[in-house]
Design an enzyme around this catalytic site. Structure first.
Site, PDB file in Angstrom:
ATOM      1  N   GLU A 113      13.217  12.072   2.694  1.00  0.00           N
ATOM      2  CA  GLU A 113      12.639  10.898   2.016  1.00  0.00           C
ATOM      3  C   GLU A 113      13.591  10.421   0.933  1.00  0.00           C
ATOM      4  O   GLU A 113      14.595  11.093   0.623  1.00  0.00           O
ATOM      5  CB  GLU A 113      11.265  11.263   1.434  1.00  0.00           C
ATOM      6  CG  GLU A 113      10.241  11.520   2.524  1.00  0.00           C
ATOM      7  CD  GLU A 113       8.889  11.971   2.014  1.00  0.00           C
ATOM      8  OE1 GLU A 113       8.640  11.881   0.803  1.00  0.00           O
ATOM      9  OE2 GLU A 113       8.090  12.422   2.840  1.00  0.00           O
ATOM     10  N   HIS A 241       4.612   2.685  -4.991  1.00  0.00           N
ATOM     11  CA  HIS A 241       5.216   3.054  -3.706  1.00  0.00           C
ATOM     12  C   HIS A 241       5.752   1.768  -3.081  1.00  0.00           C
ATOM     13  O   HIS A 241       5.040   0.759  -3.027  1.00  0.00           O
ATOM     14  CB  HIS A 241       4.179   3.703  -2.790  1.00  0.00           C
ATOM     15  CG  HIS A 241       4.808   4.429  -1.644  1.00  0.00           C
ATOM     16  ND1 HIS A 241       5.448   3.774  -0.607  1.00  0.00           N
ATOM     17  CD2 HIS A 241       4.928   5.744  -1.371  1.00  0.00           C
ATOM     18  CE1 HIS A 241       5.914   4.668   0.250  1.00  0.00           C
ATOM     19  NE2 HIS A 241       5.618   5.874  -0.195  1.00  0.00           N
ATOM     20  N   ARG A 288      12.438   5.667  -5.364  1.00  0.00           N
ATOM     21  CA  ARG A 288      11.361   4.675  -5.288  1.00  0.00           C
ATOM     22  C   ARG A 288      11.404   3.575  -6.327  1.00  0.00           C
ATOM     23  O   ARG A 288      11.039   2.445  -6.048  1.00  0.00           O
ATOM     24  CB  ARG A 288      10.033   5.386  -5.467  1.00  0.00           C
ATOM     25  CG  ARG A 288       9.585   5.930  -4.215  1.00  0.00           C
ATOM     26  CD  ARG A 288       8.234   6.465  -4.329  1.00  0.00           C
ATOM     27  NE  ARG A 288       8.128   7.298  -3.147  1.00  0.00           N
ATOM     28  CZ  ARG A 288       7.201   8.183  -2.951  1.00  0.00           C
ATOM     29  NH1 ARG A 288       6.292   8.381  -3.870  1.00  0.00           N
ATOM     30  NH2 ARG A 288       7.184   8.872  -1.857  1.00  0.00           N
ATOM     31  N   HIS A 349       0.899   3.890  -7.062  1.00  0.00           N
ATOM     32  CA  HIS A 349       0.811   5.062  -6.194  1.00  0.00           C
ATOM     33  C   HIS A 349       0.629   6.375  -6.953  1.00  0.00           C
ATOM     34  O   HIS A 349      -0.116   7.252  -6.524  1.00  0.00           O
ATOM     35  CB  HIS A 349       2.096   5.114  -5.371  1.00  0.00           C
ATOM     36  CG  HIS A 349       2.165   6.213  -4.369  1.00  0.00           C
ATOM     37  ND1 HIS A 349       1.280   6.314  -3.334  1.00  0.00           N
ATOM     38  CD2 HIS A 349       3.018   7.275  -4.238  1.00  0.00           C
ATOM     39  CE1 HIS A 349       1.585   7.377  -2.588  1.00  0.00           C
ATOM     40  NE2 HIS A 349       2.625   7.983  -3.133  1.00  0.00           N
ATOM     41  N   ARG A 384       9.091  10.260 -10.318  1.00  0.00           N
ATOM     42  CA  ARG A 384       8.888  11.431  -9.449  1.00  0.00           C
ATOM     43  C   ARG A 384       9.681  11.305  -8.151  1.00  0.00           C
ATOM     44  O   ARG A 384       9.662  10.259  -7.489  1.00  0.00           O
ATOM     45  CB  ARG A 384       7.402  11.532  -9.103  1.00  0.00           C
ATOM     46  CG  ARG A 384       7.067  12.607  -8.109  1.00  0.00           C
ATOM     47  CD  ARG A 384       5.586  12.628  -7.832  1.00  0.00           C
ATOM     48  NE  ARG A 384       5.166  11.446  -7.133  1.00  0.00           N
ATOM     49  CZ  ARG A 384       4.890  11.404  -5.833  1.00  0.00           C
ATOM     50  NH1 ARG A 384       4.972  12.495  -5.103  1.00  0.00           N
ATOM     51  NH2 ARG A 384       4.502  10.283  -5.262  1.00  0.00           N
TER      52      ARG A 384
HETATM   53  P1  FAD Z   1      -6.689  14.764  -6.019  1.00  0.00           P
HETATM   54  O1  FAD Z   1      -6.266  15.322  -4.736  1.00  0.00           O
HETATM   55  O2  FAD Z   1      -6.735  13.292  -6.132  1.00  0.00           O
HETATM   56  O3  FAD Z   1      -8.144  15.320  -6.360  1.00  0.00           O
HETATM   57  C1  FAD Z   1      -8.840  14.838  -7.487  1.00  0.00           C
HETATM   58  C2  FAD Z   1     -10.209  15.472  -7.526  1.00  0.00           C
HETATM   59  O4  FAD Z   1     -10.796  15.273  -8.808  1.00  0.00           O
HETATM   60  C3  FAD Z   1     -11.207  14.916  -6.531  1.00  0.00           C
HETATM   61  O5  FAD Z   1     -11.933  15.990  -5.973  1.00  0.00           O
HETATM   62  C4  FAD Z   1     -12.165  14.076  -7.388  1.00  0.00           C
HETATM   63  O6  FAD Z   1     -13.484  14.003  -6.890  1.00  0.00           O
HETATM   64  C5  FAD Z   1     -12.146  14.888  -8.666  1.00  0.00           C
HETATM   65  N1  FAD Z   1     -12.553  14.120  -9.848  1.00  0.00           N
HETATM   66  C6  FAD Z   1     -11.891  13.115 -10.467  1.00  0.00           C
HETATM   67  N2  FAD Z   1     -12.586  12.687 -11.537  1.00  0.00           N
HETATM   68  C7  FAD Z   1     -13.722  13.439 -11.588  1.00  0.00           C
HETATM   69  C8  FAD Z   1     -14.838  13.468 -12.443  1.00  0.00           C
HETATM   70  N3  FAD Z   1     -14.979  12.630 -13.469  1.00  0.00           N
HETATM   71  N4  FAD Z   1     -15.814  14.372 -12.187  1.00  0.00           N
HETATM   72  C9  FAD Z   1     -15.732  15.208 -11.144  1.00  0.00           C
HETATM   73  N5  FAD Z   1     -14.695  15.226 -10.294  1.00  0.00           N
HETATM   74  C10 FAD Z   1     -13.699  14.348 -10.517  1.00  0.00           C
HETATM   75  N6  FAD Z   1       2.480  13.590  -2.759  1.00  0.00           N
HETATM   76  C11 FAD Z   1       3.344  14.391  -2.114  1.00  0.00           C
HETATM   77  O7  FAD Z   1       3.877  15.342  -2.695  1.00  0.00           O
HETATM   78  N7  FAD Z   1       3.637  14.148  -0.804  1.00  0.00           N
HETATM   79  C12 FAD Z   1       3.085  13.134  -0.106  1.00  0.00           C
HETATM   80  O8  FAD Z   1       3.366  12.968   1.085  1.00  0.00           O
HETATM   81  C13 FAD Z   1       2.181  12.272  -0.766  1.00  0.00           C
HETATM   82  N8  FAD Z   1       1.624  11.221  -0.121  1.00  0.00           N
HETATM   83  C14 FAD Z   1       0.670  10.483  -0.763  1.00  0.00           C
HETATM   84  C15 FAD Z   1       0.025   9.465  -0.062  1.00  0.00           C
HETATM   85  C16 FAD Z   1      -0.990   8.746  -0.663  1.00  0.00           C
HETATM   86  C17 FAD Z   1      -1.678   7.631   0.093  1.00  0.00           C
HETATM   87  C18 FAD Z   1      -1.358   9.035  -2.001  1.00  0.00           C
HETATM   88  C19 FAD Z   1      -2.452   8.278  -2.681  1.00  0.00           C
HETATM   89  C20 FAD Z   1      -0.691  10.032  -2.714  1.00  0.00           C
HETATM   90  C21 FAD Z   1       0.319  10.757  -2.097  1.00  0.00           C
HETATM   91  N9  FAD Z   1       0.987  11.779  -2.776  1.00  0.00           N
HETATM   92  C22 FAD Z   1       1.880  12.562  -2.120  1.00  0.00           C
HETATM   93  C23 FAD Z   1       0.568  12.162  -4.109  1.00  0.00           C
HETATM   94  C24 FAD Z   1      -0.353  13.380  -4.007  1.00  0.00           C
HETATM   95  O9  FAD Z   1      -1.155  13.253  -2.861  1.00  0.00           O
HETATM   96  C25 FAD Z   1      -1.256  13.515  -5.220  1.00  0.00           C
HETATM   97  O10 FAD Z   1      -0.505  13.417  -6.394  1.00  0.00           O
HETATM   98  C26 FAD Z   1      -1.940  14.877  -5.193  1.00  0.00           C
HETATM   99  O11 FAD Z   1      -2.608  15.059  -3.973  1.00  0.00           O
HETATM  100  C27 FAD Z   1      -2.920  14.976  -6.353  1.00  0.00           C
HETATM  101  O12 FAD Z   1      -3.673  16.143  -6.184  1.00  0.00           O
HETATM  102  P2  FAD Z   1      -4.736  16.518  -7.273  1.00  0.00           P
HETATM  103  O13 FAD Z   1      -5.353  17.792  -6.837  1.00  0.00           O
HETATM  104  O14 FAD Z   1      -4.117  16.443  -8.604  1.00  0.00           O
HETATM  105  O15 FAD Z   1      -5.813  15.321  -7.218  1.00  0.00           O
HETATM  106  C1  SIN Z   2       5.064   9.091   1.321  1.00  0.00           C
HETATM  107  O1  SIN Z   2       4.742   9.698   2.336  1.00  0.00           O
HETATM  108  O2  SIN Z   2       5.852   8.147   1.314  1.00  0.00           O
HETATM  109  C2  SIN Z   2       4.454   9.510   0.022  1.00  0.00           C
HETATM  110  C3  SIN Z   2       5.195  10.657  -0.482  1.00  0.00           C
HETATM  111  C4  SIN Z   2       4.888  10.856  -1.917  1.00  0.00           C
HETATM  112  O3  SIN Z   2       4.211  10.057  -2.545  1.00  0.00           O
HETATM  113  O4  SIN Z   2       5.394  11.857  -2.441  1.00  0.00           O
END
Ligand code: FAD
Ligand code: SIN
Length: 535
Positions: A113, A241, A288, A349, A384
């Protein structure tokens, strides 16, 4: 209602679940998720998770790529630590049941990537996050010590403030005792008292009108921590993104993974001309911030609503095999990506900043930890590197779990915590007030605090935000609590932090780009142009 647990985990994405699975072997865990447990950004991750698995890749190469993308703002010690721990965290994820794609020879099929000098992104087709969330959640649901409260909304963290003590931001002795959690179905607010609390609430993409983030990404954890007087940093670094699918009206915007560019897809303007060579020698695979700014610039110069991503020159069978979900999604809006170009636009993103934590995920508030997108660890700096965030969540949740396990038995439950005060809240607010304010907020942030900023735009944003802030606070004080009003309030909080930190940064760096502070290379370019023109 009251509840006591050793570990309160707010969030059921990769950060919350991987922490819960570890501490759950030692004490009781309550995971709170504001909607269904798998409705997370984690589940939407496409490209994959970056880690050093085989030569010719090395930790040093991944470290350098991360530092370069971060534009001199990464904490090098943290970068070295996180990346050298990457291989072990991946092995654990596999032991927990996650499947990653392999080649015919049995080795992991690593993707590439933007900003990566080697192939190092482990993936599961183009739905890696779905696979990770599935594996972790399956395991958490079966764990005897882990209870998951789905559809419960955490309103605020409990600190001395709720015991009637005056605390200020500089106080060194603020302690977290748990959180107030709303059950929106019954309107009951539960006082959850914990020895240790982990905030793992994910990102805040919904502060902008166009985002790849799911609806849950409203910056709740960052706002709660800010209200609890926790240190917050680097909020100005919002990652857009470069390629979300241009499909007006669709929310969230569907992501077209960067891995597609790693596979050979090329960015073009709508007249079928490549343009990235004008901006960076890495062209479509530049980091990015550069690609998103280049697209933004081309769209503004030409007055177009989108650019295109061209895959037509790639082997169609391989394309469909590697990216089946993207292929199906594009077909659903009438685009066959093997024959036609995909219309794309940048979308908000990822938030690089957030709750400041140390190398063990500890915040500035005692017994409060943070991990995942809501935290600011020093790994990403000003931008990032793609696919480093899933990795960051695993590394910091692991480290936080180790310290939590060591400490939790020596922490006593705080007993004299009052119930949530509902006095004076009589109003069932009109939904239109909330939806309208949310639209206004998203429009302010999109128009004035987007990919390209200026002092004037930021000042204007702050003025406009102040009006919505005042109206929303008044409404909040009088309203029976609902998820919607709390989310709006949190988003306003996040927007305020983004604008204030953007105003405070008197330079363009990484994802924060202001026309009032040209970057050094632009200044050099102007001088060279001047010399060449004989000025
Ligand atoms: P999340 O997985 O978002 O989980 C958040 C949790 O908090 C949820 O369960 C929600 O219900 C809970 N929550 C929030 N507020 C409250 C509240 N007030 N009360 C109770 N619960 C609450 N990163 C990579 O490294 N590689 C990738 O390929 C990649 N692709 C991506 C593609 C997309 C479309 C997106 C949006 C992001 C991508 N990212 C990627 C970024 C990455 O997915 C996220 O940064 C990461 O998954 C965040 O994980 P997390 O556990 O911090 O939060
Ligand atoms: C992507 O698949 O392009 C998202 C990867 C990322 O946000 O790290």
């Amino acid at each position: 209602m009251r509840k006591k647990v050793d570990f309160l985990v707010i969030g059921s994405g990769i950060a919350g679940l991987s922490y819960a699975l570890k501490v759950g072997d030692y004490g009781t865990v309550c995971i709170v998720s504001k909607t269904k447990a798998d409705e997370t950004s984690t589940r939407l991750a496409q490209g994959g998770i970056a880690a050093v698995m085989y030569t010719p890749d090395t930790y040093e190469k991944h470290i350098q790529d991360t530092l370069i993308a971060g534009d001199n703002l990464c904490n090098e010690k943290i970068v070295r630590m996180a990346i050298t721990e990457s291989t072990n965290r991946i092995k654990e994820l596999i032991d927990w049941g996650t499947n990653f794609d392999k080649t015919k020879s049995g080795k992991f099929d690593l993707g590439k990537e933007g900003g990566h000098s080697e192939k190092r992104v482990l993936h599961h087709k183009d739905n890696t996050g779905y696979e990770i969330e599935r594996a972790l959640l399956d395991r958490a649901r079966k764990h005897p010590n882990i209870e998951i409260f789905e559809n419960h909304f955490t309103i605020d963290l409990i600190t001395q403030h709720h015991l009637g003590d005056e605390i200020n931001r500089r106080s060194k002795n603020i302690t977290c005792y748990g959180a107030y959690v709303l059950n929106p179905e019954t309107n009951e607010i539960c006082t959850v008292i914990s020895r240790i609390t982990l905030v793992a609430t994910g990102g805040a993409g919904n502060v902008y009108a166009t985002t790849t983030n799911p609806a849950i990404a409203s910056g709740d954890g960052i706002a709660m921590a800010y209200r609890a007087k926790c240190q917050i940093e680097n909020m100005e670094f919002i990652q857009f993104h470069p390629t979300s699918l241009y499909n007006p009206g669709e929310k969230p915007s569907f992501l077209i993974t960067e891995a597609l560019r790693g596979f050979g897809a090329v960015l073009k303007t709508i007249d079928d001309k490549e343009f990235m060579q004008k901006y960076d020698k890495r062209e479509s695979l530049a980091p990015r911030d550069i690609v998103a700014r280049a697209i933004d610039n081309e769209m503004k110069l030409r007055g177009d609503d989108h650019v295109f991503l061209d895959c037509r020159h790639l082997d169609s069978n391989e394309l469909i095999q590697h990216f089946p979900n993207i292929y199906a999604k594009c077909l659903s809006i009438g685009v066959d990506m093997t024959k036609e170009m995909i219309p794309v636009v940048p979308g908000a993103h990822y938030i690089c900043g957030g709750i400041k934590v140390n190398e063990n995920g500890m915040t500035s508030v005692k017994n409060l930890y943070a991990s995942g997108e809501c935290s600011s660890t020093g790994l990403h700096g000003a931008n990032r590197l793609a696919s480093n965030s899933l990795l960051e969540s695993l590394v910091f949740s692991h480290r936080a779990s180790k310290i939590s396990i060591m400490k939790f038995k020596s922490i006593n439950f705080q007993e004299n915590i009052p119930e949530w005060d509902t006095e004076g809240t009589v109003l069932n607010e009109e939904m239109v007030l909330i939806t309208q304010s949310l639209k206004e907020l998203q429009s302010i942030m999109t128009n004035y605090v987007g990919i390209v900023r200026s002092n004037l735009r930021l000042r204007r944003a702050l003025k406009r935000l102040a009006i919505i802030y005042k109206e929303t606070e008044e409404l909040y004080q009088r309203s029976v609590l609902t998820t919607r009003i709390c989310e709006l309030r949190n988003l306003i909080n996040v927007a305020f932090l983004v604008i204030k930190m953007a105003m405070a940064r008197k330079e363009s760096m990484g994802l924060h780009y202001s026309i009032d502070y040209p970057r050094m290379e632009e200044i050099k370019e102007k001088i060279t142009d001047g010399i060449n023109q004989g000025n």
